[in-house]
Design an enzyme around this catalytic site. Structure first.
Site, mmCIF file in Angstrom:
data_model
loop_
_atom_site.group_PDB
_atom_site.id
_atom_site.type_symbol
_atom_site.label_atom_id
_atom_site.label_comp_id
_atom_site.label_asym_id
_atom_site.label_seq_id
_atom_site.Cartn_x
_atom_site.Cartn_y
_atom_site.Cartn_z
ATOM 1 N N HIS A 243 38.789 44.144 37.665
ATOM 2 C CA HIS A 243 39.974 44.897 36.530
ATOM 3 C C HIS A 243 40.492 43.104 36.311
ATOM 4 O O HIS A 243 41.119 42.831 35.573
ATOM 5 C CB HIS A 243 40.708 45.819 37.849
ATOM 6 N N GLU A 244 40.640 42.720 38.432
ATOM 7 C CA GLU A 244 41.867 41.663 37.938
ATOM 8 C C GLU A 244 41.737 40.494 37.636
ATOM 9 O O GLU A 244 41.848 39.424 36.820
ATOM 10 C CB GLU A 244 42.740 41.046 39.829
ATOM 11 N N HIS B 294 42.285 40.298 32.991
ATOM 12 C CA HIS B 294 43.255 39.612 32.686
ATOM 13 C C HIS B 294 43.084 38.523 33.141
ATOM 14 O O HIS B 294 43.397 36.828 32.578
ATOM 15 C CB HIS B 294 44.831 40.020 34.477
ATOM 16 N N GLU C 244 45.415 44.966 29.147
ATOM 17 C CA GLU C 244 44.990 45.805 29.862
ATOM 18 C C GLU C 244 44.078 46.059 29.476
ATOM 19 O O GLU C 244 42.937 46.300 29.512
ATOM 20 C CB GLU C 244 46.227 47.038 29.796
#
Lengths: 500, 500
Positions: free
Chosen positions: B264-265, B268, B294
């Site tokens: 997830h990170e 980003h 997101e």
């Protein structure tokens, strides 16, 4: 007046916040930053430094200080407020004398010089660095002129690192000390050398790390207000008195590097952790000077870390961790090994007996450059001549000689003497501590450093930079910075080890 | 005009440096800072934020923008300079509408509210937090008034996180989506549950860490311009586009936490690493909005990380690392396990099928509070009612219910919808990507993400925040943010897994 003072403190707090943030940017750069961050980091440090500078040299600060000066003089001269006004006034007067164009230009040329130095050192090519150092010397002379009249052109440089100290004072100390140190080294050279081969075995990184941390925990390093990380060039930094961090490097093939590095940096950090919290976020919330700072780091590194007493307590623990390497090395042999004296080419690896001679050499050359009696092109030869005179060794390359230190490439002249002065102060304090705590030796042998720490807190740490270094030393030991205790310490210690 | 523009860029660069330094202060606080550093850190962040704010809202910036506006409108509207002038003008207009006293006061009350929330959550005592949240809601209404007239009182809040997006637009999307998601969950609940017990075995920290880093290296995360550290609450941050760092946490008893957290990170971070370097040190050097951000993190976490294709490549490697735990679990079972759907109380642990319902609930409650049709004292009951309606589960304590998220205590309202919108955008983009790269599925099965990354770089990343989110999405997929692709994705994926 209280309102004006609060106004001043408000501005100084903002300046302090900017310095704290800048220090974090520097810490991260040396500990964790990925390579891609370097350009942005330079911009950020530049922006924050410049904001801090312009906040501090603002007219508002100037007129507040003018108004507050008589008030400060009416207070108890040892009170926080009196010292704050005096020291800030002094710093302000110095800061406004230097035009911001000069600051920007000097910053620019030292960035370039640093790059040239790195290349010159890698290629052992002094002439590549020479024009940059010439420019730096020229601009340092210009810098000194901003503070004219002065007794000596080196005074304004020295004063930046050792407030109130003069070239004449340092020269007098060094002149007295030099022949005695040279004599000691010659005497040692005639004796059989001690064995330190066991220090060069393989020592596992993590175990070294853990041992160092346990030792400084016993010293009183407060992990609640600090931490240790790895860095190529160890340093101590703080982002406020509640967050004082140390760094070290580990060499798996040489025990001394991390061990004494950690003890050294802990000395710096314990000093800052001990500064009165009331001085946080003010210009007084740091060490009194570099020499006083170094007196603390050298005390923990050498007067404790290289003492017999210290190892009476810690050696069994170290042996227990490194059974293979040290199981058959007794305490006496270990003690002598970590105190081996051997004239060498590189300052940062020098032992206690030779260290100051490296410093004297550098200061003498800096002074000669500043006075104009030595030209930069002749610096390598002058370096090598003095190495021969003082230490009896001569580098086969400039990379191991005149190019070894980063300081000149960064534009830092006047800094080196503080290393040697710190050694002297550490011994002056040590004598006084032993008078005040007669049972200190026995306490150290038991790993009990509480009374020592309390003494340092009370006499040195808590004052921050309220007092100039000579004033602070005089308050504690009743005299100025002086070489005799250090010379006596060296003679006693190495006289015993080398049976002189 | 070029001179004026350069002048503006110079100021914006200083503001950007201050933001970068502030981000580092935050990163360090969450990753490494010792407890004793907290007070100084608060001061430093406060000082830097306030300096950045006052530099930005200065009259100089205002008049430069006024002068530059016609020039900007004369340029190619997609050029960097045109976008810079437009976006900066917009941000400036917003910033100057909010009095600095309001900013200071809101900052003060949210610090207190955050402390009260922590205590309230620990003691499961909503009434303790209630007066603080009442004050926050009152001040958010006041905030909205600074931007009057508006169509809806929630619009100015939403606009801070999702520029140009309106409450009506989001409500329309959510209204369409809600019954379909509720229906899907009910259908799944009637089917036999999949097994995920093997995810809850003991997985060694370091091995989890290494696997995550290898996966995101394949994605294209650039370690030369980033690093990963541990933090209690994972986040991504940058200090310039050359230094974009991620953090994660590791649970040794649940494989998903670190694994999907890292993916997830990385989504980003890869976004920010892909922004055109020419936008660095300007207000355009960030993501287009939180929803667009997101969309990238959810794409890497879910559309890749929870896809069958992804695990065709990576599962053998994971099995190899965790032979005991996964040796007897086949790919199909593993895939179903990591995609288990189960209505639960806590948003951050929610699966793909239920996640958006947690978000809708929060947005509806925020709107009701802002409209004044719901009082803070009635919030826990309203929370529990909606949980029952949407997810069929009701928390037994407010700590697991209305008090679970940090956002409200930090004064952040209008943020939650961006999480759900990000899910929608990720699927709109995904459909387009699969049209443009028909062989994508096969590439992923081979662990080849190069073409995907190139597509994202070209269509999304490089633009930074030059375009508003709706404009950006429209440029790429030819329509605004819409829920259909996401609903279809959920129905297809979970229809297959649960044999609906």
């Amino acid at each position: 007046m209280q309102e004006k003072l609060d106004q001043l403190k408000g501005i100084l707090a903002v300046v302090s916040d900017l310095h704290g943030a800048t220090a974090l940017l520097g810490w991260d750069q040396q500990c964790y930053m990925p390579p891609g961050g370097v350009t942005a980091r330079g911009n950020q440090i530049g922006t924050l430094s410049s904001l801090a500078h312009s906040k501090f040299v603002s007219e508002e600060v100037g007129s507040l200080l003018e108004e507050l000066k008589p008030y400060g003089e009416s207070l108890d001269p040892e009170s926080d407020d009196a010292c704050l006004i005096e020291i800030t006034h002094r710093d302000y007067q110095k800061a406004v004398k230097v035009p911001s164009e000069y600051v920007a230009e000097y910053s620019r040329i030292t960035v370039v010089a640093h790059g040239a130095w790195e290349e010159a050192r890698a290629k052992d090519d002094f002439p590549h660095f020479q024009p940059h150092l010439e420019k730096i010397v020229e601009m340092r002379r210009q810098y000194a002129e901003f503070f004219a009249p002065f007794d000596h052109v080196y005074d304004p440089l020295l004063d930046d690192f050792e407030p109130g100290m003069t070239t004449a004072e340092v020269q007098q100390i060094f002149t007295e000390m030099r022949p005695k140190q040279v004599e000691l080294i010659k005497a040692i050279a005639e004796k059989p050398q001690v064995d330190d081969s066991f220090l060069h075995l393989h020592y596992e990184d993590q175990k070294q790390w853990d041992f160092g941390e346990e030792a400084i925990t016993k010293f009183g390093y407060d992990w609640n207000r600090g931490r240790q990380d790895k860095a190529a060039h160890p340093f101590t930094t703080n982002f406020g008195l509640g967050d004082v961090r140390i760094t070290t490097r580990v060499d798996e093939n040489f025990l001394n590097t991390a061990l004494f590095g950690t003890l050294h940096e802990a000395g710096h950090a314990i000093y800052e952790q001990g500064i009165d919290g009331a001085l946080d976020r003010t210009p007084l919330g740091g060490g009194a000077s570099l020499a006083i700072h170094e007196s603390q780091s050298r005390m923990y590194e050498n007067l404790l870390g290289r003492s017999y007493d210290f190892w009476v307590h810690f050696y069994p623990q170290l042996q227990d961790r490194f059974k293979i390497q040290l199981g058959n090395v007794d305490l006496d042999t270990f003690y002598k090994g970590i105190n081996k004296v051997e004239p060498s080419l590189v300052r940062v690896e020098a032992d206690e007996a030779t260290y100051n001679l490296h410093i004297m050499l550098r200061m003498e050359l800096e002074i000669a450059l500043m006075e104009g009696v030595l030209e930069v092109k002749d610096l390598p030869a002058a370096w090598n001549d003095r190495m021969q005179d003082y230490l009896g060794v001569v580098p086969s390359s400039d990379a191991d000689g005149v190019l070894q230190d980063v300081h000149w490439s960064a534009g830092i002249l006047g800094y080196f003497p503080t290393y040697a002065l710190g050694n002297l102060v550490s011994n002056q304090l040590w004598d006084k501590i032993n008078q005040d705590i007669p049972q200190l030796s026995a306490q150290i042998q038991k790993g009990d450093f509480a009374e020592l720490l309390a003494w340092l807190r009370e006499n040195v740490h808590r004052h921050g930079s309220k007092f100039k270094p000579q004033v602070l030393v005089n308050r504690i030991v009743g005299s100025k910075i002086a070489p005799e205790p250090y010379i006596k310490y060296l003679n006693d210690k190495f006289g015993a080890i080398y049976e002189l």
